[in-house]
Design a protein around this motif. Structure first.
Motif, mmCIF file in Angstrom:
data_model
loop_
_atom_site.group_PDB
_atom_site.id
_atom_site.type_symbol
_atom_site.label_atom_id
_atom_site.label_comp_id
_atom_site.label_asym_id
_atom_site.label_seq_id
_atom_site.Cartn_x
_atom_site.Cartn_y
_atom_site.Cartn_z
ATOM 1 N N ASN A 26 -36.313 -13.326 28.732
ATOM 2 C CA ASN A 26 -34.924 -12.909 28.929
ATOM 3 C C ASN A 26 -34.006 -13.322 27.785
ATOM 4 O OD1 ASN A 26 -34.869 -11.763 31.857
ATOM 5 N ND2 ASN A 26 -36.077 -13.650 31.992
ATOM 6 N N VAL A 27 -34.537 -13.282 26.591
ATOM 7 C CA VAL A 27 -33.742 -13.664 25.415
ATOM 8 C C VAL A 27 -32.503 -12.790 25.286
ATOM 9 C CG1 VAL A 27 -33.750 -13.731 22.897
ATOM 10 C CG2 VAL A 27 -35.689 -14.643 24.161
ATOM 11 N N ASN A 28 -32.623 -11.510 25.624
ATOM 12 C CA ASN A 28 -31.509 -10.577 25.453
ATOM 13 C C ASN A 28 -30.918 -10.080 26.765
ATOM 14 O OD1 ASN A 28 -31.663 -10.467 22.538
ATOM 15 N ND2 ASN A 28 -33.554 -9.301 22.793
ATOM 16 N N THR A 29 -31.298 -10.674 27.866
ATOM 17 C CA THR A 29 -30.799 -10.236 29.177
ATOM 18 C C THR A 29 -29.336 -10.634 29.363
ATOM 19 O OG1 THR A 29 -32.991 -10.431 30.157
ATOM 20 C CG2 THR A 29 -31.130 -10.463 31.677
ATOM 21 N N PRO A 30 -28.509 -9.761 29.938
ATOM 22 C CA PRO A 30 -27.109 -10.128 30.215
ATOM 23 C C PRO A 30 -27.024 -11.351 31.121
ATOM 24 C CG PRO A 30 -27.424 -7.765 30.475
ATOM 25 C CD PRO A 30 -28.791 -8.357 30.312
ATOM 26 N N VAL A 33 -14.723 -9.898 44.912
ATOM 27 C CA VAL A 33 -15.838 -8.968 44.768
ATOM 28 C C VAL A 33 -15.577 -7.964 43.651
ATOM 29 C CG1 VAL A 33 -17.146 -7.130 45.905
ATOM 30 C CG2 VAL A 33 -16.544 -9.215 47.165
ATOM 31 N N ARG A 34 -14.341 -7.466 43.548
ATOM 32 C CA ARG A 34 -14.033 -6.481 42.511
ATOM 33 C C ARG A 34 -14.179 -7.073 41.116
ATOM 34 N NH1 ARG A 34 -8.818 -2.916 44.646
ATOM 35 N NH2 ARG A 34 -9.858 -1.991 46.460
ATOM 36 N N GLU A 35 -13.773 -8.326 40.961
ATOM 37 C CA GLU A 35 -13.921 -8.958 39.652
ATOM 38 C C GLU A 35 -15.396 -9.146 39.322
ATOM 39 O OE1 GLU A 35 -12.367 -12.799 37.060
ATOM 40 O OE2 GLU A 35 -12.124 -12.803 39.251
ATOM 41 N N LEU A 36 -16.185 -9.550 40.302
ATOM 42 C CA LEU A 36 -17.631 -9.671 40.100
ATOM 43 C C LEU A 36 -18.215 -8.337 39.642
ATOM 44 C CD1 LEU A 36 -20.456 -11.001 40.461
ATOM 45 C CD2 LEU A 36 -20.345 -10.275 42.866
ATOM 46 N N GLN A 37 -17.866 -7.267 40.332
ATOM 47 C CA GLN A 37 -18.374 -5.945 39.990
ATOM 48 C C GLN A 37 -17.993 -5.548 38.569
ATOM 49 O OE1 GLN A 37 -16.563 -3.749 43.176
ATOM 50 N NE2 GLN A 37 -18.360 -3.908 44.505
ATOM 51 N N ALA A 38 -16.728 -5.803 38.211
ATOM 52 C CA ALA A 38 -16.257 -5.423 36.880
ATOM 53 C C ALA A 38 -16.971 -6.200 35.784
ATOM 54 C CB ALA A 38 -14.747 -5.641 36.778
ATOM 55 N N ARG A 39 -17.160 -7.486 35.994
ATOM 56 C CA ARG A 39 -17.819 -8.316 34.979
ATOM 57 C C ARG A 39 -19.278 -7.899 34.795
ATOM 58 N NH1 ARG A 39 -14.335 -12.068 32.216
ATOM 59 N NH2 ARG A 39 -12.598 -12.454 33.622
ATOM 60 N N VAL A 40 -19.971 -7.681 35.906
ATOM 61 C CA VAL A 40 -21.372 -7.284 35.826
ATOM 62 C C VAL A 40 -21.508 -5.930 35.146
ATOM 63 C CG1 VAL A 40 -23.390 -6.601 37.191
ATOM 64 C CG2 VAL A 40 -22.123 -8.672 37.785
ATOM 65 N N LEU A 41 -20.659 -4.981 35.527
ATOM 66 C CA LEU A 41 -20.720 -3.652 34.927
ATOM 67 C C LEU A 41 -20.473 -3.718 33.429
ATOM 68 C CD1 LEU A 41 -21.033 -0.628 35.343
ATOM 69 C CD2 LEU A 41 -18.578 -0.501 35.809
ATOM 70 N N HIS A 56 -25.313 -4.248 27.157
ATOM 71 C CA HIS A 56 -26.705 -4.528 26.805
ATOM 72 C C HIS A 56 -27.620 -3.320 26.962
ATOM 73 C CE1 HIS A 56 -27.082 -8.972 26.168
ATOM 74 N NE2 HIS A 56 -25.857 -8.902 26.633
ATOM 75 N N GLN A 57 -27.301 -2.423 27.915
ATOM 76 C CA GLN A 57 -28.198 -1.303 28.192
ATOM 77 C C GLN A 57 -29.621 -1.803 28.376
ATOM 78 O OE1 GLN A 57 -27.305 2.338 28.091
ATOM 79 N NE2 GLN A 57 -25.390 1.312 28.556
ATOM 80 N N HIS A 58 -29.765 -2.896 29.139
ATOM 81 C CA HIS A 58 -31.056 -3.566 29.271
ATOM 82 C C HIS A 58 -32.062 -2.664 29.990
ATOM 83 C CE1 HIS A 58 -33.635 -7.117 29.369
ATOM 84 N NE2 HIS A 58 -33.980 -6.758 30.584
ATOM 85 N N GLY A 59 -33.255 -2.566 29.440
ATOM 86 C CA GLY A 59 -34.337 -1.837 30.076
ATOM 87 C C GLY A 59 -34.311 -0.348 29.833
ATOM 88 N N THR A 60 -33.408 0.191 29.021
ATOM 89 C CA THR A 60 -33.351 1.637 28.811
ATOM 90 C C THR A 60 -34.288 2.096 27.708
ATOM 91 O OG1 THR A 60 -31.559 1.438 27.183
ATOM 92 C CG2 THR A 60 -30.919 1.687 29.493
ATOM 93 N N GLY A 61 -34.735 1.138 26.882
ATOM 94 C CA GLY A 61 -35.616 1.524 25.784
ATOM 95 C C GLY A 61 -34.866 2.065 24.585
ATOM 96 N N ARG A 62 -33.546 2.039 24.603
ATOM 97 C CA ARG A 62 -32.774 2.536 23.463
ATOM 98 C C ARG A 62 -31.487 1.744 23.360
ATOM 99 N NH1 ARG A 62 -28.556 5.532 25.370
ATOM 100 N NH2 ARG A 62 -28.739 6.309 27.484
#
Length: 238
Positions: free
Chosen positions: A78-82, A113-121, A127-133
């Motif tokens: 997870n070196v590059n994981t958000p 909850v809304r702040e959590l959602q915004a930060r995660v999004l 990172h676009q993690h796991g998209t392969g591009r």
């Protein structure tokens, strides 16, 4: 956070109530959520198994979150994981250290909850993690308040009029503008916007002050470049 299958998330939090809250809302957002309650267990699992999101508390038994974050950024799956860091409301020093240790953003307790959602999004989009591009790089950025950036031309306009900026001013503004809502500490801005130069953290404050005078309608009440007190600066979303 509305995707049906957002991927795997590891929540690293020793407080059962907060852990349950995170599990619930990340699950509703489409994540398959796993949990860890101490830093050592979390580090072992995160070095072994790849995740799409890590939510990491600063204060953990055994091994603190700052140490876990630093270790994950050096080796493992997870070196590059958000990474979203959770901090206590008054722990400004932990917030700065957390960002500088490799976390992508922070969330202070108690949080909504809304702040959590915004930060995660925000961090997962970056990172676009796991998209392969890699995510497609934007060519223009609209900061609102009539301010736009033409990245290829390195040109900033306010209501259509070109604003003359120094190299340092442009680089700092671009770093903030391409990561709207993400707080950068002064040290992190120095490392990214002035990677090949030698300056002090005070230089960042000076450059921000100059940018506000050039871009803000009211520099004393900024709407574009915002201060995160005790931490650093961020760019408002348009």
């Amino acid at each position: 956070m509305s995707e049906a299958t957002a991927g795997r998330a590891l929540v690293i939090e020793d407080d059962a109530a907060i852990r349950e809250l995170l599990h619930l809302h990340l699950g509703l957002a489409g994540y398959a959520v796993e949990e860890a309650v101490n830093g050592r267990d979390a580090l072992d699992r995160a070095r072994r198994d790849a995740f799409d999101l890590l939510v990491l508390d600063v204060m953990l038994p055994g091994l603190d979150g700052i140490s876990v974050c630093r270790a994950l950024r050096t080796a493992g799956a997870n070196v590059n994981t958000p990474i979203l860091m959770l901090t206590a409301r008054d722990s400004e020093a932990d917030t700065v250290i957390g960002l500088e240790s490799g976390a992508d953003d922070y969330l202070t307790k108690p949080f909504g909850v809304r702040e959590l959602q915004a930060r995660v999004l925000a961090i997962t989009r970056r990172h676009q993690h796991g998209t392969g591009r890699a995510p497609e790089a934007p060519t223009t950025v609209d900061l609102g308040s009539g301010v736009t950036i033409d990245i290829p031309r390195r040109e900033v306009r306010q209501h259509g009029t070109v604003v003359e900026l120094t190299r340092q001013e442009f680089d700092l503004l671009l770093q903030l503008a391409t990561n709207p809502g993400i707080v950068f500490s002064r040290t992190r801005l120095l490392e990214t916007a002035w990677a090949n130069d030698t300056y002090t953290e005070r230089t960042v404050d000076t450059v921000v002050s100059r940018l506000r005078k050039k871009l803000e309608h009211d520099p004393r009440n900024p709407a574009v470049i915002l201060t995160a007190w005790g931490v650093g600066y961020k760019c408002a979303s348009a």
